[in-house]
Design an enzyme around this catalytic site. Structure first.
Site, mmCIF file in Angstrom:
data_model
loop_
_atom_site.group_PDB
_atom_site.id
_atom_site.type_symbol
_atom_site.label_atom_id
_atom_site.label_comp_id
_atom_site.label_asym_id
_atom_site.label_seq_id
_atom_site.Cartn_x
_atom_site.Cartn_y
_atom_site.Cartn_z
ATOM 1 N NE ARG A 50 40.420 16.004 -2.197
ATOM 2 C CZ ARG A 50 39.027 15.448 -2.553
ATOM 3 N NH1 ARG A 50 38.823 15.486 -3.984
ATOM 4 N NH2 ARG A 50 38.224 14.622 -1.918
ATOM 5 C CE LYS A 149 36.217 16.655 0.775
ATOM 6 N NZ LYS A 149 35.056 17.138 -0.168
ATOM 7 C CD GLU A 182 32.271 21.363 -7.200
ATOM 8 O OE1 GLU A 182 32.730 19.978 -7.213
ATOM 9 O OE2 GLU A 182 32.833 22.176 -6.271
HETATM 10 N N1 PDD Z 1 32.087 15.715 -0.935
HETATM 11 N N2 PDD Z 1 32.880 18.555 -5.072
HETATM 12 C C1 PDD Z 1 32.615 19.012 -3.751
HETATM 13 C C2 PDD Z 1 32.113 20.328 -3.317
HETATM 14 C C3 PDD Z 1 32.586 18.028 -2.677
HETATM 15 O O1 PDD Z 1 32.593 18.330 -1.585
HETATM 16 C C4 PDD Z 1 33.009 16.757 -2.980
HETATM 17 C C5 PDD Z 1 33.086 15.515 -2.070
HETATM 18 C C6 PDD Z 1 33.202 16.401 -4.401
HETATM 19 C C7 PDD Z 1 33.420 14.867 -4.666
HETATM 20 O O2 PDD Z 1 34.971 14.862 -4.364
HETATM 21 P P1 PDD Z 1 35.556 13.258 -4.190
HETATM 22 O O3 PDD Z 1 35.183 12.435 -5.317
HETATM 23 O O4 PDD Z 1 36.790 13.427 -3.927
HETATM 24 O O5 PDD Z 1 34.840 12.871 -2.831
HETATM 25 C C8 PDD Z 1 33.209 17.331 -5.398
HETATM 26 C C9 PDD Z 1 31.881 14.726 0.094
HETATM 27 C C10 PDD Z 1 32.777 15.382 1.327
HETATM 28 C C11 PDD Z 1 31.964 13.490 -0.054
HETATM 29 O O6 PDD Z 1 31.344 12.804 -1.103
HETATM 30 O O7 PDD Z 1 32.606 12.804 0.972
#
Ligand code: PDD
Length: 282
Positions: A50, A149, A182
């Site tokens: 990613r 991201k 989200e």
């Molecule tokens: N967040 N959506 C947003 C806007 C996010 O910043 C995050 C992660 C997620 C969840 O994605 P993942 O499961 O890949 O972490 C969704 C912070 C950076 C975190 O939880 O680390």
């Protein structure tokens, strides 16, 4: 605490970047939040894939190959003697001049921070968080695609500010059409009549790695899943609502905009999914 900064390890209070770094000046950069469980980097490939996709999408050239980046992560974890913790990996466009033209930034800056992390107390995973929907809309995909991201987190921070003002633990972001996108920094799921729903990313969500792991677990334990858009009404009348994220893991929400969700605590499916999630990370 040792910080990885462009190939060097510097002590936390020594870790400084230039005020001409374009991550600082313009939010021009990308990042990943990654978990370490029992010394292992959870879903390292998915996170680095990613990261490199985000880099490619904004034409940012990461000065480390995939394997060099993986080695830097492992080395930073080892140097900090971290067994369970959280990695913040940041790649900015790098130092440039005051103009925003990325061509003025000859080399990206790479930072790796590892820390202990527990963003919610254990009881929050049983009692759930109070959530609110907010007026801040998710930027639509053809603006800054939420799948990138990026360090442009003001959209998320404004959402978090509205949650704070409402005294809520998390906030739900809608997209321009009013579909649920989200949370401020996590993906959202609802459960209704035994079926697990989560929005497709095109609604305006990051393709969360924890979201992916939960979808896999649903398949493994035979829970029907529907990846389709839904609205706040569907959230209000859901039997269960939970958020997923690397930092959050799997956290229930017990109330949305004053509507109590299900039993008012983490529901049976949310609890089961968290248990299964903890099994795969151990
Ligand atoms: N967040 N959506 C947003 C806007 C996010 O910043 C995050 C992660 C997620 C969840 O994605 P993942 O499961 O890949 O972490 C969704 C912070 C950076 C975190 O939880 O680390």
């Amino acid at each position: 605490q040792w910080i990885y900064l462009n190939g060097e390890y510097v002590a936390k209070h020594e870790a400084k970047i230039s005020v001409f770094d374009h991550g600082f000046l313009y939010g021009d950069g990308i990042f990943e939040g990654i978990r370490i469980y029992n010394g292992n980097i959870f879903k390292c490939k998915e996170h680095l894939d990613r990261l490199y996709d985000s880099a490619k999408s904004i034409m940012l050239d990461i000065p480390l190959s995939y394997s060099e980046m993986e080695r830097a992560l492992i080395e930073t974890i080892r140097k900090n003697g971290m067994n369970d913790g959280y990695i913040r990996l940041v790649v900015s466009r790098g130092d440039g001049n005051l103009g925003l033209d990325p061509r003025r930034c000859p080399k990206a800056n790479v930072v790796i921070i590892v820390e202990q992390l527990a963003i919610y107390p254990p009881e929050a995973y049983v009692n759930g968080l109070k959530s609110v929907s907010v007026s801040t809309r998710r930027n639509i995909p053809d603006a800054l695609n939420p799948k990138i991201k990026s360090l442009n987190y003001l959209n998320n921070i404004l959402v978090k500010i509205q949650a704070n003002l409402a005294g809520a633990g998390e906030a739900i972001m809608l997209n321009a059409q009013g579909y649920v996108a989200e949370g401020s920094s996590d993906n959202i799921f609802i459960v209704k009549n035994g079926v697990v729903f989560t929005p497709p990313c095109y609604v305006g969500a990051l393709e969360g790695i924890t979201r992916g792991a939960i979808l896999e677990i649903c398949g493994k334990i035979g829970l029907p899943v529907r990846i389709e858009p839904f609205t706040l009404h569907d959230v209000y009348v859901a039997d269960e609502v939970f958020f997923t994220g690397t930092a959050a893991e799997v956290i229930a929400t017990c109330e949305v905009d004053g509507r109590v969700i299900g039993s008012g605590k983490a529901g049976p499916i949310t609890t089961r999914l968290l248990e299964e999630f903890r099994k795969i990370v151990e």
